[in-house]
Design an enzyme around this catalytic site. Sequence first.
Site, short mmCIF file in Angstrom:
data_model
loop_
_atom_site.label_atom_id
_atom_site.label_comp_id
_atom_site.label_asym_id
_atom_site.label_seq_id
_atom_site.Cartn_x
_atom_site.Cartn_y
_atom_site.Cartn_z
CG ASP A 51 110.34 61.19 15.75
OD1 ASP A 51 110.17 59.90 15.60
OD2 ASP A 51 110.96 61.97 14.83
CD GLU B 296 111.95 48.20 10.24
OE1 GLU B 296 112.94 47.73 9.53
OE2 GLU B 296 111.64 49.39 10.42
#
Length: 297
Positions: A163, A248
């Site tokens: 998205d 990350e």
Amino acid sequence: MTSFLSFKKQYIALGMLVFIALFFFNTRPASIQCQVPQLEELPASVASTNSNLPTIYGITPTYARLAQKADLTRLSQTLMLVKNFHWIVIEDAENKTPLVANLLRDSGLKYTQLNIKTEKEKAKKAMASGVEQRNKALEWLRGHLRGLSEEERIGVVYFMDDDNTYALKVFEEMRKINKVGVWPVGIVGGMMVEMPIITNGKVSGFNALWKPFRPFPIDMAGFAVAANLFLEHPEAKFSRKVQSGFQESVILNYFVKKEDLEPLADNCTKVYVWHTRTQKPSISKAGKAMTYNHIEV
Ligand SMILES: *[C@@H]1O[C@H](CO)[C@@H](O)[C@H](O)[C@H]1NC(C)=O
């Protein structure tokens, strides 16, 4: 002499008529060909490749929800404009769904559809999402890369939410990567823009406000990794054992130190990706009571 001249004029006039007629018959069907079928042909032409460009492997975890098809449609139509792109879509599901299968097939994109269900207990404990799905994609990617020649292997891996909003320029930027490239991400982490701080063309820090103590306080949308690094580090994968916001850092720790990050997007002065979120749609009680099994939404 005069009769010869008028005879010649007739020929010239006839020649011009033939010329004009040919011009019309030639151009009209051609222009129709250009306008009408082009739209229909778009998916076939999108899988365009240029062997001089590194392949971009987009890894996108996805799960069933009301806006899934809308989100995937929007993203797929961005990706249709990206050359040498291979989309790896991993469903959080027991089985691959027809909705995702149909969408990928009709997109004309080069793709790989995978699935792995997040285990319930794990899902409750950890806040991170997409861990199993991204790891499954990496497993597939390693097998795929091993089957390619060194030249064909040149590529970049980008972890993409289904998205988020991607400008085409972000894909151009990431093809310049040697190891790991970074760039700003708009509207994320409670900020207008989260980004690396650049001093003399090198990453000297980060502006993040949310958990700034993270080794790499950047969003998944803000970096991409050279594909060969995943072969050089076969152990590199995401982890369930870390708190949210650390995925990350987990993956980047395998590959680089902060100083090695390559700042892209004009030394991190441009925003080419936004961490947009699709609002959860609300369906009324009456609306829920109406079921439509014959139509895919
Ligand atoms: C980034 O900054 C460095 C150092 O100031 C400079 O040499 C380099 O040309 C810059 N790169 C871009 C793409 O602007």
